[in-house]
Design an enzyme around this catalytic site. Sequence first.
Site, PDB file in Angstrom:
ATOM      1  N   GLU A   1      62.057  -9.006 -78.628  1.00  0.00           N
ATOM      2  CA  GLU A   1      62.206  -8.232 -77.399  1.00  0.00           C
ATOM      3  C   GLU A   1      61.000  -8.468 -76.489  1.00  0.00           C
ATOM      4  OE1 GLU A   1      64.768  -6.400 -76.120  1.00  0.00           O
ATOM      5  OE2 GLU A   1      63.377  -6.534 -74.462  1.00  0.00           O
TER       6      GLU A   1
ATOM      7  N   GLY B   1      45.584  -3.013 -73.169  1.00  0.00           N
ATOM      8  CA  GLY B   1      45.791  -2.102 -74.303  1.00  0.00           C
ATOM      9  C   GLY B   1      47.261  -2.053 -74.625  1.00  0.00           C
TER      10      GLY B   1
ATOM     11  N   CYS C   1      51.375  -3.513 -77.899  1.00  0.00           N
ATOM     12  CA  CYS C   1      51.781  -4.884 -78.215  1.00  0.00           C
ATOM     13  C   CYS C   1      50.664  -5.918 -78.145  1.00  0.00           C
ATOM     14  CB  CYS C   1      52.930  -5.301 -77.304  1.00  0.00           C
ATOM     15  SG  CYS C   1      54.427  -4.384 -77.671  1.00  0.00           S
TER      16      CYS C   1
HETATM   17  N1  NAD Z   1      56.784  -1.023 -77.185  1.00  0.00           N
HETATM   18  C1  NAD Z   1      56.955  -2.178 -76.579  1.00  0.00           C
HETATM   19  O1  NAD Z   1      56.688  -2.300 -75.383  1.00  0.00           O
HETATM   20  C2  NAD Z   1      57.496  -3.371 -77.318  1.00  0.00           C
HETATM   21  C3  NAD Z   1      57.949  -4.483 -76.583  1.00  0.00           C
HETATM   22  C4  NAD Z   1      58.458  -5.587 -77.269  1.00  0.00           C
HETATM   23  C5  NAD Z   1      58.471  -5.584 -78.667  1.00  0.00           C
HETATM   24  N2  NAD Z   1      57.999  -4.502 -79.354  1.00  0.00           N
HETATM   25  C6  NAD Z   1      58.069  -4.547 -80.821  1.00  0.00           C
HETATM   26  O2  NAD Z   1      59.227  -3.808 -81.209  1.00  0.00           O
HETATM   27  C7  NAD Z   1      58.977  -3.100 -82.429  1.00  0.00           C
HETATM   28  C8  NAD Z   1      59.173  -1.617 -82.210  1.00  0.00           C
HETATM   29  O3  NAD Z   1      58.219  -1.183 -81.277  1.00  0.00           O
HETATM   30  P1  NAD Z   1      58.270   0.289 -80.632  1.00  0.00           P
HETATM   31  O4  NAD Z   1      57.182   0.365 -79.625  1.00  0.00           O
HETATM   32  O5  NAD Z   1      59.662   0.603 -80.249  1.00  0.00           O
HETATM   33  O6  NAD Z   1      57.870   1.156 -81.928  1.00  0.00           O
HETATM   34  P2  NAD Z   1      57.741   2.729 -82.062  1.00  0.00           P
HETATM   35  O7  NAD Z   1      56.600   2.967 -82.954  1.00  0.00           O
HETATM   36  O8  NAD Z   1      57.795   3.373 -80.719  1.00  0.00           O
HETATM   37  O9  NAD Z   1      59.104   3.144 -82.813  1.00  0.00           O
HETATM   38  C9  NAD Z   1      59.436   2.731 -84.113  1.00  0.00           C
HETATM   39  C10 NAD Z   1      60.462   3.712 -84.664  1.00  0.00           C
HETATM   40  O10 NAD Z   1      60.942   3.225 -85.921  1.00  0.00           O
HETATM   41  C11 NAD Z   1      61.161   4.349 -86.764  1.00  0.00           C
HETATM   42  N3  NAD Z   1      61.267   3.916 -88.167  1.00  0.00           N
HETATM   43  C12 NAD Z   1      60.281   3.577 -89.029  1.00  0.00           C
HETATM   44  N4  NAD Z   1      60.816   3.253 -90.233  1.00  0.00           N
HETATM   45  C13 NAD Z   1      62.162   3.373 -90.127  1.00  0.00           C
HETATM   46  C14 NAD Z   1      63.252   3.175 -91.009  1.00  0.00           C
HETATM   47  N5  NAD Z   1      63.046   2.741 -92.269  1.00  0.00           N
HETATM   48  N6  NAD Z   1      64.490   3.399 -90.554  1.00  0.00           N
HETATM   49  C15 NAD Z   1      64.725   3.825 -89.297  1.00  0.00           C
HETATM   50  N7  NAD Z   1      63.709   4.039 -88.392  1.00  0.00           N
HETATM   51  C16 NAD Z   1      62.457   3.808 -88.814  1.00  0.00           C
HETATM   52  C17 NAD Z   1      59.977   5.240 -86.463  1.00  0.00           C
HETATM   53  O11 NAD Z   1      60.192   6.580 -86.897  1.00  0.00           O
HETATM   54  C18 NAD Z   1      59.896   5.106 -84.942  1.00  0.00           C
HETATM   55  O12 NAD Z   1      60.687   6.085 -84.293  1.00  0.00           O
HETATM   56  C19 NAD Z   1      57.553  -3.494 -82.838  1.00  0.00           C
HETATM   57  O13 NAD Z   1      57.633  -4.597 -83.698  1.00  0.00           O
HETATM   58  C20 NAD Z   1      56.915  -3.888 -81.540  1.00  0.00           C
HETATM   59  O14 NAD Z   1      55.852  -4.797 -81.716  1.00  0.00           O
HETATM   60  C21 NAD Z   1      57.530  -3.393 -78.706  1.00  0.00           C
END
Ligand code: NAD
Length: 457
Positions: free
Chosen positions: A154, A263, A266
């Site tokens: 993503e 910051g 990511c």
């Molecule tokens: N935040 C961003 O801008 C962004 C952009 C691109 C990619 N990413 C990537 O996407 C991924 C997710 O990032 P995010 O910011 O959405 O994370 P986040 O920490 O906001 O959310 C992760 C969610 O996963 C849940 N979770 C954990 N274990 C679980 C399980 N076993 N079953 C179901 N849910 C579970 C947590 O409770 C939490 O709600 C990461 O790898 C991140 O690097 C993030």
Amino acid sequence: MNITIFGTGYVGLVTGACLADVGHEVMCVDVDTAKIEGLKRGIVPFYEPGLEPMVKNNLAESRLHFTTDAAAGVAFGELQFIAVGTPQDEDGSADLRDVLAVAGAIGEHMDDYKVVVNKSTVPVGTADRVKAEIAACLARRGVDLPFAVCSNPEFLAEGAALADFTKGARIVIGTDSEHVRERMRECYGPYNRNHDKLLFLDVRAAELTKYAANAMLATKVSFMNEISGLAEQLGVDVEQVRQGIGSDPRIGYHFIYPGCGYGGSCLPKDVRALAKTADRVGCEMQLLHAVEAVNGRQKNLLFRKLLQAFNGDLRGKTIAIWGLSFKPNTDDMREAPSRTLMAALWEAGATVRAFDPQAAAEAARLYGVRDDLALVKSREAAVAGADALVICTEWKQFRAVDFAWLKRQLKHPVVVDGRNLFQPDEVRAAGLRYYAVGRADSLMPFALNGAGQNETG
Ligand SMILES: NC(=O)c1ccc[n+]([C@@H]2O[C@H](COP(=O)([O-])OP(=O)(O)OC[C@H]3O[C@@H](n4cnc5c(N)ncnc54)[C@H](O)[C@@H]3O)[C@@H](O)[C@H]2O)c1
């Protein structure tokens, strides 16, 4: 299509809401019960423009469902998205425990064909580990069911997540299966009408593409910050240099704003995880280590400038901060420059009075109640009677300021601007001492006792 998404954070919830919005049936699964209970009532647990109405609409139309029941989630979708967190492990690598836990749940509960789509940011080789985890679960159960694992990194940015998801430049899919290609075309079809944005790569190439993209963006930021330090020493206004190089289409204007460091959730962790991956295969990435080091230095810049402005003594001072989130339009404070600044201010004996349009609740959650932190409800309340102002985040609410008014609010006429929001001449014309990033005049120290106070710089 019936689609299940594990993880309802920034990525999972945006993906779920956007896919439901075009007519897919979506079930979102999370282990966080409070989050899921809130989402069932349409409460989005973080700030992302436009997301809450989209969640509410699709809930009301019964296309978007929320559960903590992994078995129900596995049963629901032919596509099983993994969008859980991959935080930094102690050694800097990506912590894959949540990703593999979801793989385990899929292997445990599936009873028909599934396409597992990995959307979390994960190191090269993770799709193979997910595949192995599912296969091991199926073997333990003594069942033989077909499944495929693909990579779909993503690229959305917080604060612009809906637009990025629905109108992003490309949709990367890593797979070697024609059937998976076809299913992913159907999934993303509604967002792929204007021209074909689907980019099919090898699985491992897709995994590395995500890290390479973030590493490139971080490199641009650190490069420009390093240039800003040089510009400052040479008496050059880096904002002019930014325009001078940004106008070259080979360079472009994106990600070359000088500032107080990157910051968020990511760039910092992804740069470190990529460096760690490289170390593991004996390929030291010198550039990445430098990018990280420059960023660490830059995040201390605002404190250094403030200290210089107050001749090395910030004890007992009240410092107003505008902006706590790591960037505008989000309440995310993960690795935000404001956190580095506040820690240093507290260490130096100063008090912080901060305003952020969205991140106050997050700051209260992170820091709790403490005597040296006041979270106030407006930019005006932050500066009234404060000793100095520091701008950490370029929220649009901070861009137009009556500098004569600001001067009257502050006990000392010191403004440290970590985002170069203003024209130095205009700020100084109001009698303020203006310390920005990479702009020659910001070097001039402020004389605390009398004389300096009303100087125009
Ligand atoms: N935040 C961003 O801008 C962004 C952009 C691109 C990619 N990413 C990537 O996407 C991924 C997710 O990032 P995010 O910011 O959405 O994370 P986040 O920490 O906001 O959310 C992760 C969610 O996963 C849940 N979770 C954990 N274990 C679980 C399980 N076993 N079953 C179901 N849910 C579970 C947590 O409770 C939490 O709600 C990461 O790898 C991140 O690097 C993030």
